[in-house]
Design a protein around this motif. Structure first.
Motif, PDB file in Angstrom:
ATOM      1  N   GLU A  65       5.459  80.155 117.032  1.00  0.00           N
ATOM      2  CA  GLU A  65       5.666  80.123 115.581  1.00  0.00           C
ATOM      3  C   GLU A  65       6.192  78.734 115.230  1.00  0.00           C
ATOM      4  O   GLU A  65       7.277  78.344 115.649  1.00  0.00           O
ATOM      5  CB  GLU A  65       6.666  81.210 115.167  1.00  0.00           C
ATOM      6  CG  GLU A  65       6.881  81.286 113.676  1.00  0.00           C
ATOM      7  CD  GLU A  65       7.835  82.402 113.283  1.00  0.00           C
ATOM      8  OE1 GLU A  65       7.699  82.912 112.166  1.00  0.00           O
ATOM      9  OE2 GLU A  65       8.721  82.763 114.091  1.00  0.00           O
ATOM     10  N   GLU A  68       8.129  79.371 109.427  1.00  0.00           N
ATOM     11  CA  GLU A  68       8.255  80.779 109.021  1.00  0.00           C
ATOM     12  C   GLU A  68       6.886  81.354 108.654  1.00  0.00           C
ATOM     13  O   GLU A  68       6.244  80.916 107.707  1.00  0.00           O
ATOM     14  CB  GLU A  68       9.202  80.894 107.824  1.00  0.00           C
ATOM     15  CG  GLU A  68       9.509  82.314 107.418  1.00  0.00           C
ATOM     16  CD  GLU A  68      10.324  83.073 108.458  1.00  0.00           C
ATOM     17  OE1 GLU A  68      10.101  84.277 108.610  1.00  0.00           O
ATOM     18  OE2 GLU A  68      11.179  82.452 109.124  1.00  0.00           O
ATOM     19  N   LYS A  70       4.077  81.033 110.218  1.00  0.00           N
ATOM     20  CA  LYS A  70       2.917  80.230 110.629  1.00  0.00           C
ATOM     21  C   LYS A  70       2.910  80.130 112.145  1.00  0.00           C
ATOM     22  O   LYS A  70       3.897  79.711 112.756  1.00  0.00           O
ATOM     23  CB  LYS A  70       2.989  78.838 110.016  1.00  0.00           C
ATOM     24  CG  LYS A  70       1.788  77.991 110.343  1.00  0.00           C
ATOM     25  CD  LYS A  70       1.887  76.631 109.665  1.00  0.00           C
ATOM     26  CE  LYS A  70       0.680  75.789 110.057  1.00  0.00           C
ATOM     27  NZ  LYS A  70       0.761  74.455 109.484  1.00  0.00           N
ATOM     28  N   ILE A  71       1.809  80.518 112.761  1.00  0.00           N
ATOM     29  CA  ILE A  71       1.732  80.510 114.223  1.00  0.00           C
ATOM     30  C   ILE A  71       0.599  79.620 114.716  1.00  0.00           C
ATOM     31  O   ILE A  71      -0.349  79.335 113.990  1.00  0.00           O
ATOM     32  CB  ILE A  71       1.550  81.932 114.800  1.00  0.00           C
ATOM     33  CG1 ILE A  71       0.239  82.565 114.304  1.00  0.00           C
ATOM     34  CG2 ILE A  71       2.737  82.805 114.476  1.00  0.00           C
ATOM     35  CD1 ILE A  71      -0.139  83.834 115.020  1.00  0.00           C
ATOM     36  N   GLN A 121       6.879  91.651 117.906  1.00  0.00           N
ATOM     37  CA  GLN A 121       7.002  90.198 118.037  1.00  0.00           C
ATOM     38  C   GLN A 121       7.369  89.850 119.475  1.00  0.00           C
ATOM     39  O   GLN A 121       8.224  90.496 120.071  1.00  0.00           O
ATOM     40  CB  GLN A 121       8.098  89.652 117.112  1.00  0.00           C
ATOM     41  CG  GLN A 121       7.806  89.823 115.643  1.00  0.00           C
ATOM     42  CD  GLN A 121       8.906  89.226 114.786  1.00  0.00           C
ATOM     43  OE1 GLN A 121       9.394  88.129 115.060  1.00  0.00           O
ATOM     44  NE2 GLN A 121       9.287  89.935 113.738  1.00  0.00           N
ATOM     45  N   HIS A 123       7.141  85.908 120.879  1.00  0.00           N
ATOM     46  CA  HIS A 123       6.578  84.564 120.796  1.00  0.00           C
ATOM     47  C   HIS A 123       7.677  83.509 120.765  1.00  0.00           C
ATOM     48  O   HIS A 123       8.826  83.806 120.454  1.00  0.00           O
ATOM     49  CB  HIS A 123       5.717  84.424 119.529  1.00  0.00           C
ATOM     50  CG  HIS A 123       6.487  84.678 118.266  1.00  0.00           C
ATOM     51  ND1 HIS A 123       6.496  85.904 117.653  1.00  0.00           N
ATOM     52  CD2 HIS A 123       7.294  83.886 117.528  1.00  0.00           C
ATOM     53  CE1 HIS A 123       7.268  85.845 116.574  1.00  0.00           C
ATOM     54  NE2 HIS A 123       7.767  84.631 116.474  1.00  0.00           N
ATOM     55  N   ASN A 125       9.336  79.871 119.297  1.00  0.00           N
ATOM     56  CA  ASN A 125       9.450  79.279 117.964  1.00  0.00           C
ATOM     57  C   ASN A 125       9.816  77.807 118.069  1.00  0.00           C
ATOM     58  O   ASN A 125      10.114  77.297 119.154  1.00  0.00           O
ATOM     59  CB  ASN A 125      10.438  80.065 117.081  1.00  0.00           C
ATOM     60  CG  ASN A 125      11.862  80.037 117.577  1.00  0.00           C
ATOM     61  OD1 ASN A 125      12.296  79.105 118.249  1.00  0.00           O
ATOM     62  ND2 ASN A 125      12.613  81.073 117.250  1.00  0.00           N
TER      63      ASN A 125
END
Length: 184
Positions: A65, A68, A70-71, A121, A123, A125
């Motif tokens: 990520e 906020e 957006k990946i 979730q 992932h 960041n």
């Protein structure tokens, strides 16, 4: 005509040779916990029935990520197999460690407590952390139900995707431990 063909081949070969080939890196999600082998002496008391994974995680590339909501999906750093296939074995092994007993996978035995997991979730960041949000529920043979949720972050110990994968594994282990503690 031959001159144009030769010119095209020279241009094509030089274009291909000037582009470095990016190497792909594949990561396995495997538990480090010892797995007991041999014949079962009795039916397992627990069975991991289903593990659902959020759609954005259900693909080969590792997920980061960047802002906020957006990946970015890594193209060169991928899971060796889809999480929906590797997570059941990993979680069953780690929950088994927490419970100090075998946890079967997809065993529909009427005596086993049926466990279901949903991972929303998992992932990395931009702050150098891995975030995990997951839910679980369990239905015992007598119909009693238990459920819980897990939300935590783990700092990525160093740069790179390998460290991110290790942080994801650490979170999955903590999730399994909390689930096992609640099921005891």
């Amino acid at each position: 005509m031959m001159r144009y063909l030769f010119f095209f081949i020279v241009i094509f070969v030089s274009a291909c040779s000037s582009q470095p080939v990016a190497q792909k890196h594949y990561y396995l999600l495997r538990s480090d916990s010892p797995v007991e082998t041999g014949m079962r002496q009795q039916a397992p008391q627990y069975s991991l029935q289903s593990v659902k994974v959020a759609t954005y995680l259900d693909q080969s590339g590792l997920v980061l990520e960047t802002a906020e909501g957006k990946i970015v999906i890594a193209r060169q750093h991928q899971w060796a197999e889809p999480l929906r296939l590797s997570l059941p074995g990993f979680l069953a092994a780690e929950i088994g460690v927490a419970l100090n007993q075998e946890v079967a996978i997809h065993d529909a035995s009427s005596t086993a407590t049926q466990i279901n997991v949903s991972i929303d979730q998992l992932h990395g960041n931009a702050q150098g952390e891995v975030k995990m949000v997951a839910y679980w529920s369990a239905i015992a043979a007598d119909g009693s139900r238990r459920a819980g949720q897990f939300s935590d972050v783990e700092d990525i110990s160093s740069d790179g995707y390998e460290a991110m994968v290790r942080a994801e594994q650490d979170l999955l282990i903590r999730f399994s431990q909390k689930m096992g503690d609640a099921l005891k």
